[in-house]
Each structure stands twice: as C-alpha cells, then as structure tokens.
Design an enzyme around this catalytic site. Structure first.
Site: not given
Length: 280
Positions: A68, A110, A203
């Site tokens: 990410d 997140d 996550r």
C-alpha cells in the site's frame, strides 16, 4: 547515438541484467510509482531515449507484490528473465511489522481513511491482546478490505469505492499466518510482528483483532521486513543505490538466495514475446 544505433556500454549492461533484487519502498508513493521511478532512473543512466509510453516495452521489469502507498519496506523487483519468477514471490511468505491503534475504525482500515467508529479500549490488557492473537495464527479465513487492489469487473475495488460506487465485500478466503506476536503494547498503540503467506492483508488482521476484543482498531503503520529470502536489513537497495552497477552487484549476491531452476526450464524461457508480470 554513437556508432549508428549501437547501444552504449551502460545500456548494454542494463539490458543484460536478469534476476530478482529488492528495493526499499518509502511511505507515500504507490508500488507502481516506485517501479516507474526506478525504470526512469535506469533508462536515463543508460542514455536510452524513451518516447513517453514506449518505456514499458523497452525494459522488462516488474514487482513481486503491491505494498500500500502508506506502507514501507521490501519491494521485490524482477528484471529481464527475473520477471518470470515474480509469481512465486507473490505466493511466498512475507514478514511485516505493524502498528495498530485501538478504539478507532476507518473505512480503509488504515490511517489514510475516514474514521467510521470510535469505541472505548481502556479495559484491554496486554494479556487480552496476546490471547486473541492465537485465534489468528495458522490457516484462517480472512475477508479482504474493501479499499484494495483486488478487482471487480477489471477495476480495482479502491477505485470503485473512491468513485462512490457500492462495492460488496469479497467473500472470506483462506490465508496462512505462520507466526504472530505482540512486540509492544502502549495503549492505544500495539505493535505486531506477522509472518504470513500470499494474499494476506495485515490491515484486515488489525481490524479483526479490534473486533475480537469488542472494540475496534485501525492500522497506523506498516513495514514489510521480509519477502521470500529478501530482508530489509540485508538486501534492499535505497534510492541512492538505484544504479546499473549496484543492481548488477545485488543480482549477483541475490542469486544464491533463490532456489535453482531445473535446466529444461531454462530453455523454455528463451521464447521471445512472453509477457512480463504487469506492474500493478
């Protein structure tokens, strides 16, 4: 061009590079963005002219699994024939260090997302957290996040979500957690070390741990410390080392880390026109 279209020595060296190496991905850019920057650097050093979008055809390069934007750490890169080895990297094991925040949930799971829920967390002890981790170790089922690079009808879920389209959660899928341990607990923050197989979302793990503790949690920070045999301490090339010579040196060192290929396979890879793994 010197010598009527002859490649210069550094360009020749660049196009002969083959194998896997690892770079450091900082927080901020996408994994594809890091790869494009690397590619631009190398082509510029080699003095290769690229007309806008043609650069993708010029140099065969890909990465072995998206991190990410907000995450940092090991990004495995395949160059030349190494692009064919990236599929095994995607499926292989990875290690992460993640910082979770108790008491808050976000839509992206997140720190980049909007807060969707807040709950008290002061009742949670270090013991509670450690006990819960056992439930998330081994072969487990995991629902991937809605904001992710997974696709529906050829478009990323994150793209659809940002456009405000209704997106149905993907069904839970089997994933493997080889090890999971609590490194620090300083409420509301907790730090986990995770070793997991392919297709795993850290996550989602952090969010699920929050739910299991009857509160909520979101991931604050994520660092990939290892992917396959490549570690953050020993193998990643930082941006100042993104040169043809440094990569050649790294490829030499890293060859010993990888399982050997049977020789009949090697012949098969000689066929031209095989497509490289796309740089998602």
């Amino acid at each position: 061009e010197a010598g009527g279209g002859m490649l210069g020595r550094s360009a020749e060296k660049l196009f002969s590079l083959s194998g896997l190496f690892a770079v450091y991905k900082p927080k901020g850019p996408t994994s594809a963005g890091v790869l494009n920057l690397l590619k631009e650097r190398l082509l510029a050093e080699a003095g290769v002219q690229t007309n806008g979008n043609k650069r993708n055809k010029v140099l065969k390069i890909g990465h072995g699994g998206t991190l990410d934007s907000a995450a940092a750490g090991v990004l495995v890169v395949g160059i030349g024939k190494g692009t064919k080895m990236l599929k095994t990297m995607l499926a292989g094991s990875k290690k992460y260090t993640a910082v979770g925040l108790l008491g808050k949930a976000t839509d992206t799971l997140d720190a980049t997302g909007k807060v969707t829920e807040e709950k008290p967390y002061d009742q949670i002890t270090k013991g509670d957290l450690e006990n819960v981790l056992q439930k998330f170790t081994g072969d487990i089922m995991q629902v991937p996040p809605l904001y992710s690079a997974l696709k529906k009808d050829g478009e990323r879920l994150s793209t659809l979500m940002k456009r405000g389209e209704a997106v149905e959660a993907k069904p839970a899928r089997p994933v493997t957690v080889y090890s999971l341990s609590l490194q620090h607990f300083q409420p509301p923050l907790f730090t986990l070390d995770v070793e997991c197989g392919g297709g795993f979302y850290v996550r989602s793990l952090v969010s699920d741990i929050g739910k299991e503790l009857s509160t909520c949690a979101t991931m604050q920070e994520l660092t990939r410390t290892k992917q396959g045999p490549f570690t953050l301490e020993e193998h990643v090339l930082y941006e100042d080392k993104w040169t043809i010579d440094e990569i050649a040196r790294s490829l030499e060192r890293c060859t010993s880390l990888l399982p050997g290929e049977p020789s009949h396979k090697r012949l098969k890879t000689e066929h031209p026109g095989e497509t490289a793994v796309s740089c998602e």
